[in-house]
Design an enzyme around this catalytic site. Structure first.
Site, PDB file in Angstrom:
ATOM      1  N   PRO A   2       0.915  -1.231   0.044  1.00 34.28           N
ATOM      2  CA  PRO A   2      -0.021  -0.043  -0.144  1.00 34.28           C
ATOM      3  C   PRO A   2       0.784   1.239  -0.017  1.00 34.28           C
ATOM      4  O   PRO A   2       1.539   1.503   0.868  1.00 34.28           O
ATOM      5  CB  PRO A   2      -0.715  -0.115   1.421  1.00 34.28           C
ATOM      6  CG  PRO A   2      -0.545  -1.454   1.865  1.00 34.28           C
ATOM      7  CD  PRO A   2       0.989  -2.019   1.258  1.00 34.28           C
ATOM      8  N   GLU A   3       0.548   1.983  -0.979  1.00 34.94           N
ATOM      9  CA  GLU A   3       1.442   3.322  -1.057  1.00 34.94           C
ATOM     10  C   GLU A   3       0.241   4.340  -0.765  1.00 34.94           C
ATOM     11  O   GLU A   3      -0.946   4.048  -0.476  1.00 34.94           O
ATOM     12  CB  GLU A   3       1.925   3.526  -2.569  1.00 34.94           C
ATOM     13  CG  GLU A   3       2.938   2.590  -3.116  1.00 34.94           C
ATOM     14  CD  GLU A   3       4.171   3.010  -2.493  1.00 34.94           C
ATOM     15  OE1 GLU A   3       4.515   4.150  -2.189  1.00 34.94           O
ATOM     16  OE2 GLU A   3       5.104   2.064  -2.712  1.00 34.94           O
TER      17      GLU A   3
END
Length: 271
Positions: A2-3
């Site tokens: 997850p960015e």
DNA sequence: AGTGCGGCCTGTCCGC
DNA sequence: TGCGGACAGGCCGCAC
């Protein structure tokens, strides 16, 4: 992985399911995350109403009646809304059961994520109090980067990945933004011109905004059960492309380690 | 204060 | 085919 764009996508997806809902119970099958889940959380949560779902950097903040849940997805974490009767599978570490029969389920194979609780002003929490500006906010500008970098020698890539400088820029986006701005990743921050910082700030904003529009797609081996492909992967110019030709000038891209992170750039386009 | 790096984790990939 | 080891990454917390 997850960015910031994926955390933001998660936030938007969760909001309609969580807003104004009352928490019934907490089930923690594995309490050993990045930090242990606070033991008193089991007592603190029941009866709390979730009033707001915010994001700060890559932290999700669930404001409740008398406290705030701080959730980080780390490297491999995800949150899903399910019926509370859905059987737990591997790495389903935590369920937050709501009175309406649904549950917020936290899954995190690598356990780099965390779930914490504070009853104080969340922005004064140790994890949040020193964070830099949001990259998509008006306060994050080329002037800002220029001003705080005078007299410092850190390589620019390390600099923009530092959460105290700006939040939400991970390794992948740092590589991409520097390529887009034409700046060498090792360039000392104190020697970069205002003009280049303006390009860089804009590049970061553009790349993150584009990624959010793609639905915050993860990259590389995206093995989600939905089989959703990594849309943003198609837009990567340098990350994961070491030794392949630059899309602009065909020069072979160079791959190095910088701060123990894989770093890819074009020796001709970035200086 | 600024800078650099170890460590936390597991799944995936590579070479033998 | 099985196995060990390198690698991936966010980011705190420590050492210099």
């Amino acid at each position: 992985m997850p960015e910031l764009p994926e955390v933001e996508t998660t936030r938007r997806g969760l909001t309609p399911h969580l807003a104004k809902q009352t928490i019934q119970t907490l089930i923690a099958r594995q309490t050993r995350l990045r930090w242990p889940i606070p033991t008193h959380l089991k007592n603190a949560l029941p009866g709390q109403i979730i009033t707001q779902i915010d994001r700060r950097g890559k932290y999700l903040l669930l404001t409740c009646t008398r406290g705030t849940l701080i959730i980080h997805l780390g490297m491999s974490g995800s949150l899903r809304i399910l019926l509370k009767t859905t059987p737990a599978t591997k790495h389903d570490h935590v369920d937050i059961i709501l009175r309406n029969g649904t549950c917020l389920r936290f899954n995190d194979p690598r356990r780099f994520g965390c779930i914490l609780w504070t009853t104080d002003d969340v922005n004064k929490h140790d994890l949040l109090k020193n964070l830099g500006p949001e990259p998509l906010s008006r306060t994050f500008t080329g002037d800002y980067l220029y001003n705080i970098s005078r007299g410092r020698r850190t390589p620019i890539k390390t600099f923009i990945m530092d959460g105290q400088i700006v939040v939400g820029v991970g390794n992948i986006y740092a590589n991409e933004a520097l390529f887009k701005a034409g700046i060498h990743p090792k360039k000392a921050v104190g020697k970069i011109t205002l003009d280049d910082y303006k390009k860089l700030a804009n590049a970061i904003k553009k790349i993150l905004t584009t990624a959010i529009k793609q639905g915050g797609t993860t990259l590389r081996n995206f093995t989600d059960s939905n089989g959703k492909p990594g849309y943003f992967k198609q837009l990567l110019r340098v990350y994961g492309r070491g030794k392949l030709p630059c899309y602009i000038c065909q020069t072979q891209l160079k791959e190095i380690r910088l701060g123990q992170r894989s770093t890819v750039y074009c020796t001709k386009c970035q200086s």
